[in-house]
Design a protein around this motif. Structure first.
Motif, PDB file in Angstrom:
ATOM      1  N   HIS A  38       0.834  -1.201   0.000  1.00 45.91           N
ATOM      2  CA  HIS A  38       0.000   0.000   0.000  1.00 45.91           C
ATOM      3  C   HIS A  38       0.869   1.251   0.000  1.00 45.91           C
ATOM      4  O   HIS A  38       0.372   2.352  -0.161  1.00 45.91           O
TER       5      HIS A  38
ATOM      6  N   SER B 273       0.246   3.220  -2.966  1.00 51.71           N
ATOM      7  CA  SER B 273      -0.928   4.092  -2.845  1.00 51.71           C
ATOM      8  C   SER B 273      -0.589   5.350  -2.062  1.00 51.71           C
ATOM      9  O   SER B 273      -1.022   6.448  -2.395  1.00 51.71           O
TER      10      SER B 273
ATOM     11  N   CYS C 249      -7.568   8.128  -7.622  1.00 50.87           N
ATOM     12  CA  CYS C 249      -6.466   7.280  -7.989  1.00 50.87           C
ATOM     13  C   CYS C 249      -5.432   7.196  -6.882  1.00 50.87           C
ATOM     14  O   CYS C 249      -4.627   6.293  -6.835  1.00 50.87           O
TER      15      CYS C 249
ATOM     16  N   THR D 104      -5.383   6.363  -3.892  1.00 58.66           N
ATOM     17  CA  THR D 104      -5.300   5.286  -2.927  1.00 58.66           C
ATOM     18  C   THR D 104      -5.606   3.929  -3.513  1.00 58.66           C
ATOM     19  O   THR D 104      -5.672   2.963  -2.783  1.00 58.66           O
ATOM     20  N   CYS D 105      -5.807   3.822  -4.814  1.00 59.66           N
ATOM     21  CA  CYS D 105      -6.166   2.505  -5.325  1.00 59.66           C
ATOM     22  C   CYS D 105      -4.949   1.754  -5.805  1.00 59.66           C
ATOM     23  O   CYS D 105      -5.051   0.619  -6.251  1.00 59.66           O
ATOM     24  N   GLY D 106      -3.792   2.335  -5.733  1.00 58.70           N
ATOM     25  CA  GLY D 106      -2.599   1.599  -6.079  1.00 58.70           C
ATOM     26  C   GLY D 106      -2.316   1.534  -7.562  1.00 58.70           C
ATOM     27  O   GLY D 106      -1.417   0.830  -7.998  1.00 58.70           O
ATOM     28  N   CYS D 107      -3.084   2.263  -8.345  1.00 53.82           N
ATOM     29  CA  CYS D 107      -2.888   2.133  -9.775  1.00 53.82           C
ATOM     30  C   CYS D 107      -1.995   3.253 -10.294  1.00 53.82           C
ATOM     31  O   CYS D 107      -2.044   4.372  -9.810  1.00 53.82           O
TER      32      CYS D 107
ATOM     33  N   GLN E 219      -8.829  -8.479  -6.943  1.00 54.10           N
ATOM     34  CA  GLN E 219      -8.014  -7.861  -7.985  1.00 54.10           C
ATOM     35  C   GLN E 219      -8.600  -8.176  -9.359  1.00 54.10           C
ATOM     36  O   GLN E 219      -8.694  -7.313 -10.221  1.00 54.10           O
TER      37      GLN E 219
ATOM     38  N   THR F  86     -10.018  -4.473  -8.479  1.00 55.93           N
ATOM     39  CA  THR F  86      -9.095  -3.383  -8.177  1.00 55.93           C
ATOM     40  C   THR F  86      -7.900  -3.359  -9.128  1.00 55.93           C
ATOM     41  O   THR F  86      -7.044  -2.492  -9.023  1.00 55.93           O
TER      42      THR F  86
ATOM     43  N   GLY G 139      -4.476  -2.856  -7.647  1.00 53.58           N
ATOM     44  CA  GLY G 139      -4.648  -2.359  -6.280  1.00 53.58           C
ATOM     45  C   GLY G 139      -4.803  -3.501  -5.284  1.00 53.58           C
ATOM     46  O   GLY G 139      -5.396  -4.532  -5.581  1.00 53.58           O
TER      47      GLY G 139
ATOM     48  N   ASP H 251     -10.871   1.125  -1.469  1.00 50.64           N
ATOM     49  CA  ASP H 251     -10.812   2.420  -0.788  1.00 50.64           C
ATOM     50  C   ASP H 251     -12.214   3.042  -0.761  1.00 50.64           C
ATOM     51  O   ASP H 251     -13.156   2.507  -1.352  1.00 50.64           O
TER      52      ASP H 251
END
Lengths: 113, 269
Positions: free
Chosen positions: A2, A5, B2, B4-7, B119, B140, B143, B147
């Motif tokens: 994370h 993120s 975007c 916090t979604c890890g992308c 995922q 996700t 991600g 979130d």
């Protein structure tokens, strides 16, 4: 991971602020990361270059203030260094505690040009 | 959102999928609506700025964007008197089986709606749809967690009834989802007896941030090296208020006390 993120969250904040300030890039970014924030330094270091690539943070100096975890025992009120969330009070061994500091995860300041 | 979604790039964004819209024709929901990176001011080189260094004092929480979405979800749940539950665990702990069992056994008494987070694939949403519960799948992509914003978008499609229970099955991961508030009423962490009984202290944040802990697969206790009391002791060190239920989602053993607790919670709140 994370931390990716988290790094992208920092990029977003920096992009917004640079735009608002009509600046072009960030020279220095100051962060605070608490010992109990759930962010691993190594993982953030790893994610950072990828996250900031081609953004206003590319090439910026990153200053990080790491904040020590401090808990306060709910039984005997002792304040102690809380390294891990499962640490007991060193005095009375109680696991009931409040976290006074160490959960921080903040962008403190940006130096822009 | 975007952030916090890890992308990192557009193709990795979360997809919110209603099975009803995909059944039969395999269309993909290319909803990239949450990608609003502002690249405008990035390299514009407009020369109205000065070249002096300026310091912008911020003191801003990095998770602020997520916390705002979570707060919005919380308001939505409160207004509609919805009980929202965030289910978290490692992959393979029996999270979906636990959910299926709870839904099947209680669906006559409780109006359930489900948000599935993975995922990839629609597999879990299909399992929920098979027991005739309204479900939305969030994929996700890269991600590793749901979130607040993804849940908000899923809620718009799901449109849960007033007074219902929304079960949100998070991505199987005991680390990352712990930092992301979804606006839920409470968080349920599931561990199973096929894992190590020291899991709580290995993944402290998740146990610290949960209100209920389900110990699943107790039917396998005779065959595994898992001490229920050891696991509970570790978890209590992190969170003395944690409420435990020992269950087997497969045989149904122990599920009744979880149902009783859930119904009681709904009556009180």
């Amino acid at each position: 991971m994370h931390e990716m993120s988290i790094a992208l969250g920092i990029v977003r904040i920096a992009e917004d602020e640079v735009k608002k300030a009509k600046a072009s890039k960030v020279e220095v970014i100051e962060l605070t990361i608490g010992e109990l924030s759930g962010v691993e330094k190594e993982a953030l270091d790893f994610a950072w270059p990828v996250a900031v690539k081609e953004t206003v943070l590319e090439g910026a100096e990153r200053k990080v203030d790491y904040i020590k975890g401090i808990g306060k025992c709910s039984e005997c009120q002792l304040e102690f260094h809380l390294k891990n969330l499962h640490d007991a009070c060193p005095d009375c061994n109680s696991y009931f505690k409040d976290i006074l500091q160490g959960k921080e995860l903040k962008v403190i300041a940006l130096e822009v040009v | 959102m975007c952030t916090t979604c890890g992308c990192g790039v557009d193709d990795n964004g979360a997809k919110i999928i209603d099975l009803k819209e995909t059944n039969g024709h395999h269309s993909h929901d290319h909803d990239h609506g949450h990608h609003h990176h502002s690249h405008d001011g990035e390299h514009t080189h407009d020369h109205d700025h000065d070249h002096l260094h300026r310091v912008i004092e911020l003191e801003r929480d990095i998770l602020q964007q997520n916390d705002l979405s979570a707060a919005r979800n919380r308001g939505y749940f409160e207004a509609k008197q919805i009980t929202a539950i965030n289910l978290v665990s490692s992959p393979g702990s029996g999270k979906t089986t636990f959910l299926e069992r709870s839904l099947s056994d209680l669906k006559k008494e409780i109006d359930f709606h489900v948000i599935e987070g993975d995922q990839q694939t629609l597999n879990d949403a299909k399992r929920i749809e098979a027991i005739e519960i309204p479900v939305i799948q969030i994929n996700t992509g890269k991600g590793c967690h749901l979130d607040g914003d993804m849940v908000q978008r899923a809620l718009k499609k799901l449109d849960p009834n007033n007074g219902s229970v929304v079960m949100i099955e998070n991505v199987g991961n005991l680390v990352c989802p712990s930092m992301f508030d979804l606006g839920e009423n409470f968080r349920v962490v599931i561990i199973s007896t096929t894992e190590g009984d020291d899991k709580p202290i290995k993944y402290p944040d998740m146990f610290h941030g949960s209100q209920v802990c389900i110990i699943n697969k107790i039917d396998l206790l005779p065959y595994v090296n898992f001490d229920v009391e050891v696991a509970k002791d570790y978890a209590r060190k992190l969170n003395p208020d944690l409420i435990f239920f020992e269950v087997s989602a497969t045989t149904g053993e122990g599920m009744e006390s979880w149902y009783k607790w859930l119904k009681n919670y709904m009556n009180k709140n």
